[in-house]
Design a protein around this motif. Structure first.
Motif, short mmCIF file in Angstrom:
data_model
loop_
_atom_site.label_atom_id
_atom_site.label_comp_id
_atom_site.label_asym_id
_atom_site.label_seq_id
_atom_site.Cartn_x
_atom_site.Cartn_y
_atom_site.Cartn_z
N UNK A 10 0.79 -1.26 -0.05
CA UNK A 10 0.05 0.12 -0.19
C UNK A 10 0.82 1.28 -0.05
N UNK A 11 0.29 2.16 -0.41
CA UNK A 11 0.78 3.63 -0.55
C UNK A 11 1.43 3.85 -2.03
N UNK A 12 1.55 2.78 -2.86
CA UNK A 12 2.28 2.94 -3.99
C UNK A 12 1.33 3.40 -5.07
N UNK A 13 1.43 4.35 -6.03
CA UNK A 13 0.28 4.84 -6.97
C UNK A 13 0.93 4.74 -8.36
N UNK A 14 0.32 3.85 -9.37
CA UNK A 14 0.91 3.90 -10.54
C UNK A 14 0.43 4.98 -11.33
N UNK A 120 -6.49 -1.96 -6.41
CA UNK A 120 -5.98 -1.60 -5.17
C UNK A 120 -6.43 -0.41 -4.79
N UNK A 121 -6.77 0.65 -5.50
CA UNK A 121 -7.22 1.79 -5.08
C UNK A 121 -8.87 1.91 -4.56
N UNK A 122 -9.59 0.84 -5.04
CA UNK A 122 -11.03 0.86 -4.84
C UNK A 122 -11.18 0.64 -3.38
N UNK A 123 -10.33 -0.20 -2.59
CA UNK A 123 -10.40 -0.49 -1.29
C UNK A 123 -9.08 -0.66 -0.87
N UNK A 142 4.60 -5.72 -15.13
CA UNK A 142 3.34 -5.07 -14.83
C UNK A 142 2.94 -4.97 -13.31
N UNK A 143 3.19 -6.38 -12.75
CA UNK A 143 2.63 -6.13 -11.40
C UNK A 143 3.68 -5.28 -10.50
N UNK A 144 4.96 -5.57 -10.83
CA UNK A 144 5.83 -4.58 -10.21
C UNK A 144 5.45 -3.00 -10.49
N UNK A 145 5.15 -2.84 -11.69
CA UNK A 145 4.99 -1.28 -12.12
C UNK A 145 3.83 -0.87 -11.17
N UNK A 146 2.71 -1.59 -10.77
CA UNK A 146 1.82 -1.43 -10.05
C UNK A 146 1.86 -1.17 -8.52
N UNK A 147 3.24 -1.79 -8.09
CA UNK A 147 3.32 -1.67 -6.73
C UNK A 147 3.35 -3.02 -6.07
N UNK A 148 3.23 -4.21 -6.59
CA UNK A 148 3.48 -5.59 -6.14
C UNK A 148 4.73 -5.90 -6.03
N UNK A 149 5.11 -6.71 -4.82
CA UNK A 149 6.26 -7.22 -4.64
C UNK A 149 6.36 -8.66 -4.35
#
Length: 174
Positions: A10-14, A120-123, A142-149
């Motif tokens: 959380x806290x990451x914004x694409x 991830x921003x919806x909830x 793509x997952x990494x760009x969206x803030x997934x680790x």
């Protein structure tokens, strides 16, 4: 089959955007209502999956897609699936995003990370996971760009009913 497990931090914004010709639509499949009115194509494998997953989640699964307004074509699709017997390793308030699909003609436009970010921003209070085949380099990026680790754990699916389980990691120090 084995998958890599990624968790949203959380806290990451694409920062990607959709063009003006696109909109995101949501639909909750139900065993007796498997398709939204705006969906043009219907096929047996999608029907079986939606029926199966809607039964397992008691209708709590959400189907989302990025739709091209000019032709009604689905450019990307994704499911948000809560804990159920198929995803028993998830806890309450944790969700699996997927399966996700971007038709080949729309790949490379940032639709997958945009959709992950949108979900991830919806909830913001929920915890989200994606699991990706080890050889799917584009989805990993793509997952990494969206803030997934990437998590330490890996996922294994059974051949029958594709039930997903965490694989136990071997400790080389033992």
């Amino acid at each position: 089959m084995h998958y890599l497990l990624y968790k949203y931090h959380s806290g990451y914004k694409y920062n990607g955007t959709l063009n003006d010709n696109c909109s995101i639509y949501e639909f909750r499949p139900h065993p007796f209502d498997l398709y939204a009115d705006w969906e043009r194509s219907r096929n047996l494998s999608t029907s079986i999956f939606r029926f199966y997953i809607s039964l397992l989640t008691f209708g709590k699964t959400v189907y989302l897609c990025i739709l091209n307004k000019n032709g009604g074509v689905i450019m990307h699709s994704a499911y948000i699936i809560p804990r159920n017997i198929k995803y028993a390793f998830l806890n309450k308030g944790e969700y699996s995003i997927g399966p996700c699909n971007t038709p080949e003609v729309y790949r490379g436009q940032g639709l997958y990370p945009y959709m992950l970010s949108y979900i991830t921003q919806r909830n913001a209070d929920a915890t989200y996971y994606v699991f990706i085949r080890e050889d799917n380099v584009a989805s990993i990026k793509g997952a990494k760009k969206a803030g997934f680790k990437q998590c330490r754990e890996r996922i294994k699916s059974t051949k029958v009913l594709k039930i997903f389980r965490l694989m136990k990691e071997k400790n080389n120090n033992e």
